[in-house]
Design a protein around this motif. Sequence first.
Motif, PDB file in Angstrom:
ATOM      1  N   ARG A   1       0.804  -1.228   0.000  1.00  0.00           N
ATOM      2  CA  ARG A   1       0.000   0.000   0.000  1.00  0.00           C
ATOM      3  C   ARG A   1       0.842   1.287   0.000  1.00  0.00           C
ATOM      4  NH1 ARG A   1      -5.434   1.681   3.254  1.00  0.00           N
ATOM      5  NH2 ARG A   1      -5.366   3.891   2.689  1.00  0.00           N
ATOM      6  N   PRO A   2       1.877   1.423   0.856  1.00  0.00           N
ATOM      7  CA  PRO A   2       2.671   2.662   0.824  1.00  0.00           C
ATOM      8  C   PRO A   2       3.330   2.904  -0.532  1.00  0.00           C
ATOM      9  CG  PRO A   2       3.082   1.456   2.843  1.00  0.00           C
ATOM     10  CD  PRO A   2       2.305   0.531   1.953  1.00  0.00           C
ATOM     11  N   PHE A   3       3.755   1.847  -1.196  1.00  0.00           N
ATOM     12  CA  PHE A   3       4.386   1.974  -2.511  1.00  0.00           C
ATOM     13  C   PHE A   3       3.377   2.478  -3.540  1.00  0.00           C
ATOM     14  CE2 PHE A   3       5.481  -0.178  -6.601  1.00  0.00           C
ATOM     15  CZ  PHE A   3       6.640   0.529  -6.884  1.00  0.00           C
ATOM     16  N   LEU A   4       2.175   1.911  -3.544  1.00  0.00           N
ATOM     17  CA  LEU A   4       1.135   2.361  -4.460  1.00  0.00           C
ATOM     18  C   LEU A   4       0.780   3.824  -4.209  1.00  0.00           C
ATOM     19  CD1 LEU A   4      -1.286  -0.726  -4.407  1.00  0.00           C
ATOM     20  CD2 LEU A   4       0.423  -0.170  -6.140  1.00  0.00           C
ATOM     21  N   GLN A   5       0.700   4.189  -2.947  1.00  0.00           N
ATOM     22  CA  GLN A   5       0.370   5.571  -2.603  1.00  0.00           C
ATOM     23  C   GLN A   5       1.468   6.531  -3.045  1.00  0.00           C
ATOM     24  OE1 GLN A   5      -0.300   6.232   1.606  1.00  0.00           O
ATOM     25  NE2 GLN A   5      -1.716   7.907   1.162  1.00  0.00           N
ATOM     26  N   LYS A   6       2.719   6.152  -2.820  1.00  0.00           N
ATOM     27  CA  LYS A   6       3.849   6.999  -3.198  1.00  0.00           C
ATOM     28  C   LYS A   6       3.877   7.254  -4.696  1.00  0.00           C
ATOM     29  CE  LYS A   6       8.924   7.122  -2.939  1.00  0.00           C
ATOM     30  NZ  LYS A   6      10.128   6.382  -2.459  1.00  0.00           N
ATOM     31  N   ARG A   7       3.461   6.262  -5.480  1.00  0.00           N
ATOM     32  CA  ARG A   7       3.509   6.383  -6.942  1.00  0.00           C
ATOM     33  C   ARG A   7       2.204   6.907  -7.538  1.00  0.00           C
ATOM     34  NH1 ARG A   7       8.577   7.057  -8.135  1.00  0.00           N
ATOM     35  NH2 ARG A   7       9.841   5.714  -6.772  1.00  0.00           N
TER      36      ARG A   7
END
Length: 293
Positions: free
Chosen positions: A247-253
């Motif tokens: 989830r944090p990776f998807l949000q960051k991108r």
Amino acid sequence: MPTPFETPPNEQPSTYVVQDRSNQQELERLQIQDQLVTTAMGGVLPEQADPEKFRRILDIGCGPGGWLIETARTYPGISTLVGVDASQSIITAARTKAQAQGLAARVEFHVQDALRMLEFPTSYFDLVNLRFGQSWIRTWDWPRMLSEMQRVCRPGGIVRIVEGELAAENNSPALTRFCQHMVEAFFQAGHLFSQESASVANHLPDLLSRYGCLHVQSHKYSPEFRAGTSAAEAYREDIRFLVYTLRPFLQKRGCLPADYETLSQQVLADLKEPTFQIHGHLFIVWGQAPERG
């Protein structure tokens, strides 16, 4: 145990898609993925005609060490098996596992950032392995990575890479949508050559040939997981962890949909359905390290 290799005292910033390297959920997921993939491919080195000939093996981005430990158990004649990963916590877990299985005399793990360099002598290993590098290798990192893999591999030794597709064919609309967001995020972060599920796997044969490997070969495995099987249950556990750790990776991108919580719950519900099935692809590409001039 005594070792000729030095471990760097501090970790470097990571390009891995899960930035929290002490994340226990990700550690558990990697262990599940390791076993699932090895089983689906029919073993640790299914494409190699004579694995017993290898004496020293390096596994880059080894995670919690599942593949390397299983290789040591399967082929007791391999005398030295070395794994490297950028995460101290994951390497600690791998060392603990090797010690518990009585393999510490042959299997060792070290904290190294393989994107900087491999801290090993030239021509030291007979086989250099890398599984699922697309989770931390960007497209522009591949030339240097392949150069380092060939450097530490003896001439005529094997450089071996395993990759999978990010979005396998399945009968869950929710899982398909989740995978589409994942592919988009991987592409935005530079981990894919194109916004396609098997982007890296499709480029590997050309990359190995272009950057020096000889006699490049490839093989594709197409496992199918159906509800009610142990493989499908393992896959469900893999995804159960992934929807949270990613989830944090998807949000960051900028790839996190507004209804992500609802989507995640629907994915997990679909994977419990008795009709669930998924058909994916795993790719092995390997070649020989060249002679040095």
